[in-house]
Motif scaffolding. Structure first.
Motif, PDB file in Angstrom:
ATOM      1  N   ALA A  50       0.832  -1.210   0.000  1.00  0.00           N
ATOM      2  CA  ALA A  50       0.000   0.000   0.000  1.00  0.00           C
ATOM      3  C   ALA A  50       0.863   1.256   0.000  1.00  0.00           C
ATOM      4  CB  ALA A  50      -0.925  -0.010   1.210  1.00  0.00           C
ATOM      5  N   ASP A  51       1.922   1.248   0.797  1.00  0.00           N
ATOM      6  CA  ASP A  51       2.821   2.401   0.847  1.00  0.00           C
ATOM      7  C   ASP A  51       3.514   2.628  -0.491  1.00  0.00           C
ATOM      8  OD1 ASP A  51       2.161   2.826   3.485  1.00  0.00           O
ATOM      9  OD2 ASP A  51       3.970   1.862   4.294  1.00  0.00           O
ATOM     10  N   ASP A  52       3.908   1.527  -1.144  1.00  0.00           N
ATOM     11  CA  ASP A  52       4.559   1.646  -2.456  1.00  0.00           C
ATOM     12  C   ASP A  52       3.611   2.195  -3.516  1.00  0.00           C
ATOM     13  OD1 ASP A  52       6.903   0.654  -1.403  1.00  0.00           O
ATOM     14  OD2 ASP A  52       6.600  -1.398  -2.138  1.00  0.00           O
ATOM     15  N   LEU A  53       2.323   1.826  -3.408  1.00  0.00           N
ATOM     16  CA  LEU A  53       1.345   2.242  -4.405  1.00  0.00           C
ATOM     17  C   LEU A  53       0.832   3.662  -4.179  1.00  0.00           C
ATOM     18  CD1 LEU A  53      -0.804  -1.018  -4.630  1.00  0.00           C
ATOM     19  CD2 LEU A  53       0.629  -0.074  -6.450  1.00  0.00           C
ATOM     20  N   ALA A  54       0.917   4.137  -2.942  1.00  0.00           N
ATOM     21  CA  ALA A  54       0.290   5.413  -2.589  1.00  0.00           C
ATOM     22  C   ALA A  54       0.678   6.573  -3.502  1.00  0.00           C
ATOM     23  CB  ALA A  54       0.580   5.754  -1.130  1.00  0.00           C
ATOM     24  N   PRO A  55       1.970   6.779  -3.822  1.00  0.00           N
ATOM     25  CA  PRO A  55       2.302   7.934  -4.672  1.00  0.00           C
ATOM     26  C   PRO A  55       1.666   7.884  -6.055  1.00  0.00           C
ATOM     27  CG  PRO A  55       4.261   7.090  -3.552  1.00  0.00           C
ATOM     28  CD  PRO A  55       3.168   6.069  -3.355  1.00  0.00           C
ATOM     29  N   GLY A  56       1.510   6.683  -6.595  1.00  0.00           N
ATOM     30  CA  GLY A  56       0.962   6.563  -7.945  1.00  0.00           C
ATOM     31  C   GLY A  56      -0.544   6.514  -8.017  1.00  0.00           C
ATOM     32  N   THR A  57      -1.178   6.033  -6.958  1.00  0.00           N
ATOM     33  CA  THR A  57      -2.630   5.842  -6.998  1.00  0.00           C
ATOM     34  C   THR A  57      -3.398   6.864  -6.180  1.00  0.00           C
ATOM     35  OG1 THR A  57      -2.624   4.350  -5.083  1.00  0.00           O
ATOM     36  CG2 THR A  57      -2.309   3.346  -7.257  1.00  0.00           C
ATOM     37  N   GLY A  58      -2.713   7.527  -5.264  1.00  0.00           N
ATOM     38  CA  GLY A  58      -3.411   8.437  -4.359  1.00  0.00           C
ATOM     39  C   GLY A  58      -4.157   7.718  -3.258  1.00  0.00           C
ATOM     40  N   ALA A  65      -6.170   0.732  -3.086  1.00  0.00           N
ATOM     41  CA  ALA A  65      -5.849   0.645  -4.518  1.00  0.00           C
ATOM     42  C   ALA A  65      -6.560  -0.537  -5.156  1.00  0.00           C
ATOM     43  CB  ALA A  65      -4.340   0.537  -4.717  1.00  0.00           C
ATOM     44  N   LEU A  66      -6.636  -1.653  -4.427  1.00  0.00           N
ATOM     45  CA  LEU A  66      -7.314  -2.849  -4.927  1.00  0.00           C
ATOM     46  C   LEU A  66      -8.818  -2.628  -4.962  1.00  0.00           C
ATOM     47  CD1 LEU A  66      -6.866  -5.808  -5.805  1.00  0.00           C
ATOM     48  CD2 LEU A  66      -7.030  -6.450  -3.387  1.00  0.00           C
ATOM     49  N   GLU A  67      -9.362  -2.068  -3.886  1.00  0.00           N
ATOM     50  CA  GLU A  67     -10.812  -1.883  -3.790  1.00  0.00           C
ATOM     51  C   GLU A  67     -11.329  -0.793  -4.713  1.00  0.00           C
ATOM     52  OE1 GLU A  67     -11.526  -3.332   0.830  1.00  0.00           O
ATOM     53  OE2 GLU A  67     -11.150  -1.213   0.416  1.00  0.00           O
ATOM     54  N   ARG A  68     -10.489   0.147  -5.073  1.00  0.00           N
ATOM     55  CA  ARG A  68     -10.914   1.217  -5.984  1.00  0.00           C
ATOM     56  C   ARG A  68     -10.594   0.909  -7.441  1.00  0.00           C
ATOM     57  NH1 ARG A  68     -10.158   7.075  -2.972  1.00  0.00           N
ATOM     58  NH2 ARG A  68     -10.901   6.432  -0.926  1.00  0.00           N
ATOM     59  N   GLY A  69     -10.103  -0.296  -7.701  1.00  0.00           N
ATOM     60  CA  GLY A  69      -9.839  -0.701  -9.079  1.00  0.00           C
ATOM     61  C   GLY A  69      -8.614  -0.058  -9.680  1.00  0.00           C
ATOM     62  N   ARG A  70      -7.686   0.426  -8.843  1.00  0.00           N
ATOM     63  CA  ARG A  70      -6.473   1.076  -9.354  1.00  0.00           C
ATOM     64  C   ARG A  70      -5.387   0.051  -9.675  1.00  0.00           C
ATOM     65  NH1 ARG A  70      -6.822   6.431  -7.430  1.00  0.00           N
ATOM     66  NH2 ARG A  70      -9.044   6.979  -7.472  1.00  0.00           N
TER      67      ARG A  70
END
Length: 227
Positions: A50-58, A65-70
């Motif tokens: 989740a921390d790794d994805l945060a900058p790219g997905t918001g 990110a998974l639940e919002r379809g990102r």
């Protein structure tokens, strides 16, 4: 929908996992047992992803990110597997939903009760944080539990992976209100996550923190009697 109906109607919004199904902790325990993983190690891996994805997905929540379809379930599973190294899970996390729903049961009593409270002026909605790849499992559970009602079990369905918003983000409650055409004070949310209820309450919704079927039914009936 007329303005008069939008003002008069009440929508009872139910969460899915942990409310209309057996508790989420039970599902997680089954997954961790099948994967042969310690709970702390799995949670830390999910947090790192989740921390790794945060900058790219918001997205900042563990599963946002998974639940919002990102991100796809397959990509999420690959990232979590990598984050678990050197541990190797005994199950394929790219198919996490298969294991997450294995052994899950529908609370048929609560589901049936929701159908009994539906009447002119009271509608039933589903407001769920969901994952695209998990939809076949949810649909199969609902169909098996109420084949005579499926697929018209809910008047309105708000699913996070469709709208790109997830609880407890206040925007998903506003989206639900707009979709159903009701004011916040005409909504009641049944959810097993206190933070989701707190966010709905802050918008002016009524809430029921689900802990067991008996207390939820009693709370819902009591609230509806006062309307």
């Amino acid at each position: 929908m007329t303005a008069a109906r939008a003002t008069a109607d009440i929508v009872v919004w139910s969460d899915f996992g942990g409310v209309l199904t057996s508790p989420l902790d039970e599902a997680l325990d089954r997954v961790l047992t099948a994967a042969d993983l310690p709970a702390d190690a799995f949670r830390e891996a999910v947090r790192r992803v989740a921390d790794d994805l945060a900058p790219g997905t918001g997205c900042t929540g563990d599963l946002e990110a998974l639940e919002r379809g990102r991100i796809s379930q397959a990509e999420w599973g690959r990232r979590v597997t990598a984050a678990l190294a050197p541990r190797i899970p005994r199950i394929d996390l790219t198919r996490f939903g298969d294991h997450w729903y294995d052994g899950r049961l529908i609370d048929t009593r609560l589901l049936a009760h929701l159908r009994t409270v539906e009447r002119p002026g009271v509608r039933i909605g589903l407001l769920t944080n969901s994952v695209l790849e998990w939809e076949p499992h949810r649909q199969a559970l609902l169909h098996a539990a109420a084949p005579h009602l499926y697929p018209g079990l809910f008047d309105t369905v708000i699913a996070s992976h469709v709208c790109g918003l997830s609880k407890p983000d206040p925007r998903i409650y506003a989206h639900a209100e707009a979709t159903a055409g009701v004011r916040p004070d005409r909504c009641v949310l049944i959810d097993d996550v206190p933070a989701n209820c707190a966010a709905a309450l802050a918008r002016g919704w009524h809430t029921i923190v689900h802990t067991c079927t008996d207390t939820t039914i009693a709370a819902l009936d009591g609230w509806l009697r006062c309307r």
